[in-house]
Write an enzyme that holds these catalytic residues in place. Sequence first.
Site, PDB file in Angstrom:
ATOM      1  CG  ASN A 163       1.762 -95.807  -3.645  1.00 27.53           C
ATOM      2  OD1 ASN A 163       0.721 -96.287  -4.064  1.00 27.53           O
ATOM      3  ND2 ASN A 163       2.520 -95.001  -4.382  1.00 27.53           N
ATOM      4  CB  ALA A 177      -1.280 -92.224 -10.878  1.00 31.72           C
ATOM      5  CG  ASP A 191       5.732 -87.643  -3.310  1.00 35.50           C
ATOM      6  OD1 ASP A 191       5.184 -87.382  -4.403  1.00 35.50           O
ATOM      7  OD2 ASP A 191       5.146 -87.574  -2.219  1.00 35.50           O
ATOM      8  CE  LYS A 220      17.908-111.153  -3.310  1.00 30.84           C
ATOM      9  NZ  LYS A 220      18.065-112.454  -2.727  1.00 30.84           N
ATOM     10  N   PRO A 268       9.995 -86.081 -10.492  1.00 24.45           N
ATOM     11  CG  PRO A 268       9.693 -86.496 -12.763  1.00 24.45           C
ATOM     12  CD  PRO A 268      10.393 -87.020 -11.539  1.00 24.45           C
ATOM     13  CG  ASP A 269       4.129 -82.586  -8.535  1.00 23.64           C
ATOM     14  OD1 ASP A 269       3.213 -82.953  -9.302  1.00 23.64           O
ATOM     15  OD2 ASP A 269       3.930 -82.277  -7.358  1.00 23.64           O
ATOM     16  CB  ILE A 270       3.230 -86.039 -13.364  1.00 23.07           C
ATOM     17  CG1 ILE A 270       4.340 -87.077 -13.189  1.00 23.07           C
ATOM     18  CG2 ILE A 270       2.611 -86.112 -14.752  1.00 23.07           C
ATOM     19  CD1 ILE A 270       3.848 -88.516 -13.131  1.00 23.07           C
ATOM     20  CE  LYS A 307      -0.765 -82.848  -1.351  1.00 22.02           C
ATOM     21  NZ  LYS A 307      -1.008 -84.201  -0.924  1.00 22.02           N
ATOM     22  CE  LYS A 324       0.915 -81.370  -6.474  1.00 27.52           C
ATOM     23  NZ  LYS A 324       1.257 -82.781  -6.584  1.00 27.52           N
TER      24      LYS A 324
HETATM   25  N1  CTP Z   1       1.383 -86.243  -8.361  1.00 22.26           N
HETATM   26  C1  CTP Z   1       2.081 -86.220  -9.533  1.00 22.26           C
HETATM   27  N2  CTP Z   1       3.426 -86.384  -9.532  1.00 22.26           N
HETATM   28  C2  CTP Z   1       4.086 -86.592  -8.380  1.00 22.26           C
HETATM   29  C3  CTP Z   1       3.377 -86.618  -7.175  1.00 22.26           C
HETATM   30  C4  CTP Z   1       2.027 -86.458  -7.189  1.00 22.26           C
HETATM   31  O1  CTP Z   1       1.463 -86.029 -10.601  1.00 22.26           O
HETATM   32  N3  CTP Z   1       5.388 -86.779  -8.419  1.00 22.26           N
HETATM   33  C5  CTP Z   1      -0.075 -86.032  -8.397  1.00 22.26           C
HETATM   34  C6  CTP Z   1      -0.917 -87.215  -7.971  1.00 22.26           C
HETATM   35  O2  CTP Z   1      -1.271 -88.006  -9.088  1.00 22.26           O
HETATM   36  C7  CTP Z   1      -2.118 -86.567  -7.329  1.00 22.26           C
HETATM   37  C8  CTP Z   1      -1.589 -85.250  -6.801  1.00 22.26           C
HETATM   38  O3  CTP Z   1      -0.364 -85.001  -7.500  1.00 22.26           O
HETATM   39  O4  CTP Z   1      -3.118 -86.269  -8.275  1.00 22.26           O
HETATM   40  C9  CTP Z   1      -1.333 -85.194  -5.335  1.00 22.26           C
HETATM   41  O5  CTP Z   1      -0.484 -86.236  -4.966  1.00 22.26           O
HETATM   42  P1  CTP Z   1      -0.001 -86.392  -3.457  1.00 22.26           P
HETATM   43  O6  CTP Z   1       0.964 -87.532  -3.388  1.00 22.26           O
HETATM   44  O7  CTP Z   1      -1.206 -86.400  -2.568  1.00 22.26           O
HETATM   45  O8  CTP Z   1       0.712 -84.982  -3.230  1.00 22.26           O
HETATM   46  P2  CTP Z   1       2.163 -84.482  -3.350  1.00 22.26           P
HETATM   47  O9  CTP Z   1       2.153 -83.334  -4.281  1.00 22.26           O
HETATM   48  O10 CTP Z   1       3.079 -85.593  -3.698  1.00 22.26           O
HETATM   49  O11 CTP Z   1       2.425 -83.912  -1.887  1.00 22.26           O
HETATM   50  P3  CTP Z   1       2.755 -84.683  -0.511  1.00 22.26           P
HETATM   51  O12 CTP Z   1       3.283 -86.045  -0.890  1.00 22.26           O
HETATM   52  O13 CTP Z   1       3.772 -83.805   0.138  1.00 22.26           O
HETATM   53  O14 CTP Z   1       1.464 -84.757   0.257  1.00 22.26           O
END
Ligand code: CTP
Length: 400
Positions: free
Chosen positions: A209, A274, A278, A288, A304-306, A337, A341
């Site tokens: 991104n 960061a 996702d 390749k 994983p959502d950290i 969020k 979270k």
């Molecule tokens: N984050 C994380 N791990 C992930 C995705 C997001 O730790 N896999 C953290 C980001 O560092 C940020 C927060 O969660 O601080 C929100 O990230 P964002 O991408 O805006 O939200 P998502 O939870 O991924 O939700 P969505 O993409 O559906 O908006």
Amino acid sequence: MLTGKKILLGLTGGIAAYKGAEICRLLVRGEALVKVVMTKNACAFITPLTMQTLSGSRVYTETFSPENYQIDHVSLARWAQALVVAPATANIIGKMAHGIADDLLTTLFLARGRMPVLLAPAMNSEMFRDKIFQDNLTALKKRGIYTADPGSGQLACGSSGEGRMAEPREVLDALAGLLQERQDFTGLKVLVTAGPTREPLDPVRYFSNRSSGKMGFALARAARDRGARVHLIAGPTSLTVPDGIQYQEVMTAAQMYEAVLGEAPEMHVVIKAAAVADYRPLEQAGDKIKKDSASLTVTLAKNPDILKTLGERKGPGQILVGFAAETRDLLENAAHKLARKNLDVIAANDVSRPDIGFEGDQNALTLLFAGGGREDIPPGSKDQVAHRLLDAVLRIKNRP
Ligand code: CTP
């Protein structure tokens, strides 16, 4: 708070020059060491003799003065700890924004090095709202120049509106704030994450991104400058690694997950700036991928959502700060969020605006706090915004 500080006070040609004189008086009364630089037009509003009397020292008006063979613009810039230009006219702001150096004040501005600069704009409201002027002011703010923003009120031209110079006390408060050597994070361990993650598809391609990492790096520097022990975990960026912090570079979300969860239990504050991907390609090709088919379907698996994991494992007293980069329904999404979270603060970032956000040097945030409460951090350099965010973190930390 300004005792012993070496301040250069620049005056330019506007009726608010009398407020510049008052600033000088207050600085001297606060036992700051003041040297005054006046432009030619400033001398039309107030005399160098007035400023010499108030500051107690010689006033500088010429780039090259015969009685002093030192090169003033360089020696003054080296001497001072800050430059305050009050009032700052549209003219000087335009010149500073474009690197024009045609008198002593503009020349020493270019020679400022790392010296912080504070501008107190003052002008008629039409001029203040003019797009060209606003672009110039924004260009300076993006370069880290501080401003004491003007208020609204009666103007010298007889009309009333925006553009009236900030009051001398407000300018001094802004100056004290930027000179403060705050060590209010001493004893705190802060973990910051920054930048994008990269999710490889094959040995040469990846999903990622637009995150530049600048906001996270600014947070790491600001926390370090305020005395914290900082650990920065970043995805790939092109930024210079700040001195005096522990730095760890990762590539994928999975690697960031491992690194962050390994460090987090030790930390008093975790700030997740960061932009974590996702999803990742479910399978990574060993070679390749060749373009021998008309279309290519890639199956993505969820990362994983950290931050959510950190929220579930939050230690006692630990402060967890998330970011929400959104293009619509900014505050609703951010509030969701924050709760989902288990965060203490979420910094909502409108990345649909071209002037702030991902790649630029400027940002503006809206902070939402657990248990209610909201704070808007106005547009400013990412360093300025970082300090405001840290101020909010500290307020939570110090809550009884
Ligand atoms: N984050 C994380 N791990 C992930 C995705 C997001 O730790 N896999 C953290 C980001 O560092 C940020 C927060 O969660 O601080 C929100 O990230 P964002 O991408 O805006 O939200 P998502 O939870 O991924 O939700 P969505 O993409 O559906 O908006």
